[in-house]
Structures are given as structure tokens and as C-alpha cells.
Design an enzyme around this catalytic site. Structure first.
Site, PDB file in Angstrom:
ATOM      1  N   LEU A  91      14.959   9.320   7.515  1.00 17.76           N
ATOM      2  CA  LEU A  91      15.558   8.058   7.975  1.00 17.76           C
ATOM      3  C   LEU A  91      16.824   8.237   8.802  1.00 17.76           C
ATOM      4  CD1 LEU A  91      15.015   5.895   4.759  1.00 17.76           C
ATOM      5  CD2 LEU A  91      13.669   5.937   6.885  1.00 17.76           C
ATOM      6  N   ASN A 108       6.735  13.350  14.220  1.00 18.15           N
ATOM      7  CA  ASN A 108       7.113  12.325  13.252  1.00 18.15           C
ATOM      8  C   ASN A 108       5.889  11.518  12.856  1.00 18.15           C
ATOM      9  OD1 ASN A 108       8.909  10.472  11.801  1.00 18.15           O
ATOM     10  ND2 ASN A 108       8.473   9.021  13.446  1.00 18.15           N
ATOM     11  N   HIS A 110       4.678   7.851  11.710  1.00 17.50           N
ATOM     12  CA  HIS A 110       5.147   6.465  11.631  1.00 17.50           C
ATOM     13  C   HIS A 110       4.026   5.629  11.033  1.00 17.50           C
ATOM     14  CE1 HIS A 110       7.487   2.917  12.564  1.00 17.50           C
ATOM     15  NE2 HIS A 110       6.374   2.365  13.045  1.00 17.50           N
ATOM     16  N   GLU A 181      -1.689   8.397   6.569  1.00 17.33           N
ATOM     17  CA  GLU A 181      -0.552   9.323   6.723  1.00 17.33           C
ATOM     18  C   GLU A 181      -0.840  10.710   6.140  1.00 17.33           C
ATOM     19  OE1 GLU A 181       3.346   7.780   5.719  1.00 17.33           O
ATOM     20  OE2 GLU A 181       2.517   5.769   5.792  1.00 17.33           O
TER      21      GLU A 181
HETATM   22  C1  GRF Z   1       6.911   5.606   3.826  1.00 17.61           C
HETATM   23  O1  GRF Z   1       7.226   4.296   4.263  1.00 17.61           O
HETATM   24  C2  GRF Z   1       5.937   6.202   4.787  1.00 17.61           C
HETATM   25  O2  GRF Z   1       5.033   5.218   5.230  1.00 17.61           O
HETATM   26  C3  GRF Z   1       6.833   6.635   5.913  1.00 17.61           C
HETATM   27  O3  GRF Z   1       8.057   7.050   5.281  1.00 17.61           O
HETATM   28  C4  GRF Z   1       8.159   6.430   3.988  1.00 17.61           C
HETATM   29  C5  GRF Z   1       8.349   7.426   2.875  1.00 17.61           C
HETATM   30  O4  GRF Z   1       7.401   8.412   2.954  1.00 17.61           O
HETATM   31  N1  GRF Z   1       6.231   7.686   6.677  1.00 17.61           N
HETATM   32  P1  GRF Z   1       7.451   9.691   1.934  1.00 17.61           P
HETATM   33  O5  GRF Z   1       6.750   9.255   0.669  1.00 17.61           O
HETATM   34  O6  GRF Z   1       8.913   9.988   1.671  1.00 17.61           O
HETATM   35  O7  GRF Z   1       6.726  10.771   2.646  1.00 17.61           O
END
Ligand code: GRF
Length: 202
Positions: A91, A108, A110, A181
Site C-alpha cells: 500500500l 503489481n 490489482h 489473484e
Molecule cells: C487485497 O485487497 C487484494 O485484493 C489486493 O491487496 C489486498 C491484500 O492482499 N491485491 P494480501 O492478502 O495482503 O495479498
């Protein structure tokens, strides 16, 4: 062997998918050698430790400026001789110095089909909230290269996921993670690490 750093901030379910994929032999050219978190309490760090992967924490709030933060991130990556970076639920904003230090080497994940529901302010549950508010019938996930535009780099892989009656943002997020993902991020790591290994051996 391509040394891979996975950058995280939260639960690390995408990191876990990468760890499991590596264990299953999915990355002949690459190895996850560092998990770098922007948050010292991220459960992703636990997952890394359980897998015997070295960890590091670089928190944006510990640095006066974006430049100082970027330099701290680059220093850790260089110390670990990293070749490729995977942002997995990461983030913090990476400034130009980091992107320029790793051209076409940062990817990345998304949680939407870019260009929908992406860019500034679209992360985590907010992405799925926006998809439900818009009433889309299909959403999904995208893996793309990282450049100076948030979620703006060249798209590598996308996978569609159906939105279902009664979905909440949490239910939809889980389905996008499970069905998209956790599948396309390992696929993308395989493709890019193989590509970089081939480049290295030229
Ligand atoms: C989730 O919202 C995922 O969709 C996005 O990042 C957030 C956390 O993912 N890619 P993770 O469980 O920390 O990999």
C-alpha cells in the site's frame, strides 16, 4: 537465479500463493529471497518467517520525505541483490527512483479489470465496493508492470470473475482473490522471472 522481493502491507494471501507456487516448482528461474513490508505488524511477515524467507520492514512514516523513503527501500533491495519486485497487497507509494532502478522489473496485482476501478484511492475493499455500486456483472484481477502512473503500467495478465447476487465487498474480494489473484500472480511471476533469466544469460 532471479532473486525476487515480494512487497507487502497486510494479510499476505497473495504472498502465500507465491510461496506455495514456488514450493510446487512453478518458478524454475526465480526464488523469493526477501519479503519487504511497509507495516511491521503485517501478517504477511509471519507467512514469510514460516517459509524461512528473510524479511525487512521499511515504514513510510519513519521517513520525512518520499525521497528518503524511496532511498531506504532501494538500499534494502540492493543489499539483497534483488532482480525483480512483486507488489502483493503493498500500500505504500514507490517514487520514481525505485521505478527507475528496476525498469520492467516491478509487477503489481490489482483486484479489478484495469482500467476499471483503479488509480488513486482504489485499493483493498474500496475496489470491490465501487464495482458493486456500479453494478458490473463481471470483475476480476489484473497483473501489470509498475510505472509512474498508479496502476498505469503495461498489462501482463487479467482474469475475469462473476459478480453474484447478494455479494458484499468482502464476499466479492474473497472470490476475486481465490479465482483470480492467487492464480494470475504466480503465472506472471513465472513469465517475468523466465524472461529476466533469459536476458541475463544472453
Ligand atoms: C487485497 O485487497 C487484494 O485484493 C489486493 O491487496 C489486498 C491484500 O492482499 N491485491 P494480501 O492478502 O495482503 O495479498
Amino acid at each position: 537465479m532471479i532473486k525476487i522481493a515480494v512487497l507487502v502491507s497486510g494479510g499476505g494471501t497473495n504472498l502465500q500463493a507465491l510461496i506455495d507456487s514456488e514450493k510446487a516448482g512453478m518458478f524454475p528461474s526465480g526464488k523469493i529471497t526477501l519479503v519487504l513490508s511497509g507495516n511491521d505488524r503485517a501478517y504477511a511477515l509471519e507467512r514469510a518467517r514460516s517459509a524461512g524467507i528473510e524479511t525487512a520492514v521499511v515504514r513510510r512514516k519513519d521517513y520525512e520525505t518520499q525521497d528518503l523513503f524511496d532511498n531506504a527501500v532501494i538500499t534494502v533491495l540492493k543489499e539483497h541483490d534483488i532482480d525483480m519486485i512483486v507488489l502483493a497487497g503493498y500500500l505504500s507509494i514507490l517514487g520514481m527512483p525505485v521505478i527507475e532502478a528496476y525498469p520492467e522489473r516491478i509487477i503489481n496485482i490489482h483486484p479489478s479489470l484495469i482500467p476499471s476501478f483503479c488509480g488513486k484511492g482504489f485499493y483493498g475493499l474500496k475496489v470491490h465496493q465501487a464495482a458493486l455500486e456500479r453494478g458490473v456483472k463481471i470483475t476480476g484481477a489484473t497483473v501489470h508492470y509498475v510505472n509512474e502512473i498508479p496502476d498505469g503500467g503495461r498489462i501482463l495478465i487479467q482474469k475475469a470473475v462473476a459478480v453474484e447476487e447478494g455479494d458484499t465487498p468482502e464476499i466479492l474480494q474473497r472470490r476475486v482473490m481465490e479465482q483470480a489473484e492467487w492464480k494470475i500472480l504466480p503465472q506472471a511471476v513465472r513469465i517475468v522471472s523466465d524472461l529476466l533469466e533469459k536476458e541475463n544469460s544472453k
